[in-house]
Structures are given as C-alpha cells and as structure tokens.
Design an enzyme around this catalytic site. Structure first.
Site, short mmCIF file in Angstrom:
data_model
loop_
_atom_site.label_atom_id
_atom_site.label_comp_id
_atom_site.label_asym_id
_atom_site.label_seq_id
_atom_site.Cartn_x
_atom_site.Cartn_y
_atom_site.Cartn_z
CB CYS A 126 18.33 -38.61 10.56
SG CYS A 126 18.32 -36.84 10.88
CG HIS A 234 22.11 -37.43 14.11
ND1 HIS A 234 22.97 -36.47 13.61
CD2 HIS A 234 20.92 -37.23 13.47
CE1 HIS A 234 22.33 -35.73 12.72
NE2 HIS A 234 21.10 -36.18 12.59
N1 LIG Z 1 21.16 -34.79 6.00
C1 LIG Z 1 20.48 -35.70 6.70
O1 LIG Z 1 21.00 -36.39 7.59
C2 LIG Z 1 19.06 -35.95 6.40
C3 LIG Z 1 18.46 -37.02 7.02
C4 LIG Z 1 17.12 -37.30 6.76
C5 LIG Z 1 16.45 -36.50 5.89
N2 LIG Z 1 17.05 -35.44 5.29
C6 LIG Z 1 16.26 -34.64 4.37
O2 LIG Z 1 16.73 -34.84 3.04
C7 LIG Z 1 16.59 -33.64 2.30
C8 LIG Z 1 17.92 -33.23 1.69
O3 LIG Z 1 18.90 -33.11 2.69
P1 LIG Z 1 20.44 -32.95 2.35
O4 LIG Z 1 21.11 -32.99 3.67
O5 LIG Z 1 20.85 -33.89 1.28
O6 LIG Z 1 20.47 -31.43 1.77
P2 LIG Z 1 21.50 -30.77 0.74
O7 LIG Z 1 22.83 -31.38 0.85
O8 LIG Z 1 21.34 -29.31 0.94
O9 LIG Z 1 20.89 -31.17 -0.72
C9 LIG Z 1 19.68 -30.68 -1.19
C10 LIG Z 1 19.35 -31.31 -2.52
O10 LIG Z 1 18.07 -30.84 -2.96
C11 LIG Z 1 18.18 -30.31 -4.28
N3 LIG Z 1 17.27 -29.20 -4.51
C12 LIG Z 1 17.22 -28.01 -3.87
N4 LIG Z 1 16.28 -27.22 -4.43
C13 LIG Z 1 15.75 -27.93 -5.45
C14 LIG Z 1 14.75 -27.64 -6.41
N5 LIG Z 1 14.11 -26.47 -6.45
N6 LIG Z 1 14.45 -28.60 -7.33
C15 LIG Z 1 15.09 -29.79 -7.33
N7 LIG Z 1 16.05 -30.10 -6.45
C16 LIG Z 1 16.37 -29.18 -5.51
C17 LIG Z 1 19.61 -29.82 -4.33
O11 LIG Z 1 20.00 -29.62 -5.68
P3 LIG Z 1 21.08 -28.48 -6.10
O12 LIG Z 1 22.42 -29.07 -5.81
O13 LIG Z 1 20.82 -28.29 -7.53
O14 LIG Z 1 20.78 -27.27 -5.26
C18 LIG Z 1 20.33 -30.96 -3.64
O15 LIG Z 1 20.47 -32.05 -4.52
C19 LIG Z 1 15.96 -32.64 3.27
O16 LIG Z 1 14.56 -32.71 3.12
C20 LIG Z 1 16.36 -33.16 4.61
O17 LIG Z 1 15.46 -32.76 5.62
C21 LIG Z 1 18.35 -35.17 5.52
#
Ligand SMILES: NC(=O)c1ccc[n+]([C@@H]2O[C@H](COP(=O)([O-])OP(=O)(O)OC[C@H]3O[C@@H](n4cnc5c(N)ncnc54)[C@H](OP(=O)(O)O)[C@@H]3O)[C@@H](O)[C@H]2O)c1
Length: 329
Positions: A126, A234
C-alpha cells in the site's frame, strides 16, 4: 466472469466488494471465501446475499479471476492451486511481489506488461503504490537518484485486529493487541517485522518495490515506516533527489496532469493532503511541494492515499479491469 474474493470478510475484502460494486465490474458468479471459521457467514453484494465458502470449494469452482487478500501464507499455499486450474490470481500480500517471474503492477504505470500467461499477478504494498504513483511521472522527466521516505501509516493497514485495538484503547477497554504497544496517543516506528539489517519489512518493501515497478535499479529508496493512530489512509513525507533540475511550477503541472493524482497544495489556504480527506477516495493526493534548499535538484512533498483503496482494493480491481478489457482472462 466467475470471480472469487479470498479474504472476503477482512478489511481489504470489504473494500474490494465496495469497489467492485462502484465500478460495476462485470461479474456473473461471485465466490466469497474466508477461513473455516467464517464458512456459512452471509455477505450481501448488490442486494444479493452470498454464503462464505472455503478455499477448496472455491478452487473446485475454477474461477476466472481470484482476488487474494488473506495474508502471505494463504497466498503462498493457495495461489498456485488456483493458477493450476486456470484462474488468474491478483494477490494483495507480499508473497509473490519480488519473485522475478511475477509481475508487480500499478495499472497506471506498467499494466502493459501483462499477458495471458500471467497467472499470479502481484499488487504492490500500500505505501509503495501511493509513492510510485507520484514518483513515476517525475522520474520520467527528471530521473530520480535517491528517495528518502518517512511514512505515517494508518492502523487500517494492519487489518481488523489493529483497528479494534485502537478503538478499544480510545474507549478505555482492555482487549487483544495487534501491536506490541498501545497505538492510541502513540507512534510506533515499527511496521511489519524487523529484518536482519535493522529495517522493517515494510521499509524494505518501500526500498525494493519501486525499482521493480519502474523497471530501473539506478535510483535508490531508503525508508522509515511509522504507525500512527489514524484510520483513513497512509501519509508519506518524501524527499527526492533528481539528476536534472526542475521548476516547481512544472512539477505541479506534471502531477496535476497525471491520472489518479490530485494536487492539494496552497499554503495560503492551509490546503494540503490529509487522511481525513483521502479516506474512501481512489486518488493519491500530493501537496507541500517545495524545493529542498539544502541540496541541488531535490524536492520535498507530502503524499496521502487511502491504503485500503488505491493501496489495495482499487489497484487490484483496476488490474482485473485491465485483464478483462484486454481479453487476457
Ligand atoms: N489493510 C491494508 O491496507 C492492506 C493493504 C495492502 C495489502 N494488504 C494485504 O491484504 C491482506 C489482508 O489484509 P486485511 O487488512 O484485509 O486483513 P484482515 O482484516 O485481518 O482480513 C484477513 C482476511 O483473510 C481471511 N483469512 C485468514 N485466514 C484465512 C484462511 N486460513 N483461509 C482463508 N481465509 C483466511 C480472513 O477470514 P476470517 O474472517 O474468516 O478470519 C479475512 O477475510 C494481507 O495480506 C495484507 O498484507 C492489506
């Protein structure tokens, strides 16, 4: 178009759904995927209710595109399984970004590299996306030598658990911690894990990813990444040294004419980018544009963007749109 969204219950997943709806991305069949604990949970998209399914079921359905935002380990394990059944994966994690045979795409900059054989496409970090969006047109004209970036990153960049930690702390509730310290009324010079060289992984993403996206190793980036108690986006203080000199008016003009960039820069009216304005918008906002008076050919600026939008969901959906529009899926 059969589209799977892996991590549909997460922060990025939720914004993905919003962006897909807003941009009216063509979907005939939608598969919403999360961990086993969420299977069966209901999510509404465009007035229709969907039940969350597991990864195995989603692979078996052989979607055309899978948007992944479920963390690096899930991507490492499952992206190849989707690719094997013919799905094109657009991955938001850091799992594949620096793999030499995987492309790291910001559509405004290098989507033209994509072809039908790209089955796992990486979405940059990001804080990288908003940085390169502003740097790319300036690099083209003045050629960058060195970039020094200090970030002021939103808790939404860490995911739901971190937003919950901040909200708990603001309400005086003791709860689960996403960070090693309180984030409310604090600033943590610590985004992602530490590497052996003393930098964090986030700082090294900022150092490495821009070179790959701009396909140029002649410039270098050094970073300090700091987590602050904001939620809307950010911010980055950026110092760029160019090989060639510039006029500030030309810098403003170039940025103003770059699609996806909004210049907000007027000290007379206290106009500058801030997370509260960037929140929920797809653009990258640039302001505080001024000459670094201590060094030749050097510029200071301030870049803000919603990390869940252009930093994650919007960029991924733009990649998907490019694939569809160019018949690459
Ligand atoms: N937040 C940001 O600004 C941002 C920006 C760029 C990239 N990212 C990337 O995007 C990803 C998710 O970030 P987020 O901020 O959305 O995190 P988050 O809010 O913690 O969400 C995580 C997601 O992954 C799912 N998940 C976790 N374990 C899993 C499994 N074993 N099988 C299938 N699904 C699973 C979760 O499902 P449950 O609800 O069932 O646990 C939830 O839908 C990360 O790789 C992060 O680095 C985030």
């Amino acid at each position: 178009m059969k589209l799977a969204l892996i991590g549909a219950t997460g922060m990025v997943g939720e914004v993905m759904l919003k962006v897909l709806q807003e941009r009216n991305f063509p979907i005939d069949e939608l598969l919403l995927v999360a961990s086993e604990k969420s299977v069966g949970k209901e999510i509404t998209f465009k007035g229709k209710t969907y039940k969350v399914i597991g990864l195995k079921e989603a692979v078996a359905a052989r979607p055309n595109i899978a948007l992944f935002s479920a963390g690096g380990n899930i991507s490492l394990e499952w992206a190849p399984k989707f690719a094997e059944v013919g799905t094109t994966v657009i991955d938001n994690s850091s799992a594949w970004r620096m793999e030499p045979d995987k492309k790291l795409i910001v559509p405004e900059i290098n989507a033209n590299l994509l072809n039908k054989d790209d089955k796992i496409i990486a979405n940059p970090n990001c804080s990288t996306i908003q940085l390169v969006m502003a740097l790319a047109p300036l690099h083209k004209k003045y050629k960058m030598k060195r970039v020094v970036v200090s970030t002021y990153q939103s808790v939404s960049g860490t995911g739901l658990k971190a937003v919950q930690q901040m909200e708990n702390e603001m309400a005086g509730i003791k709860g689960e911690m996403a960070y090693p310290y309180p984030i409310h009324k604090n600033a943590l010079p610590h985004c992602d894990v530490f590497e052996d060289n003393g930098y964090t992984k986030e700082e090294m993403k900022l150092a490495r990813e821009p070179q790959k996206i701009l396909n140029d190793r002649t410039f270098s980036v050094t970073a300090t990444a700091v987590r602050i108690p904001t939620a809307g986006g950010h911010s980055e203080a950026v110092n760029v040294q160019f090989e060639n000199d510039f006029e500030l008016s030309d810098i403003r003009k170039i940025l103003h004419e770059t699609p996806g960039i909004i210049v907000q820069d007027n000290p007379d009216t206290n106009t500058y980018p801030m997370p509260i304005y960037a929140h929920d918008k797809d653009d990258v906002f640039v302001g505080r544009i001024r000459r670094d008076e201590t060094q030749p050919n050097t510029l200071n600026m301030w870049i803000v963007s919603d990390n869940l939008r252009k930093g994650a969901a919007t960029n991924a959906v733009q990649i998907a749109e490019y694939l569809v529009n160019n018949k690459l899926v």
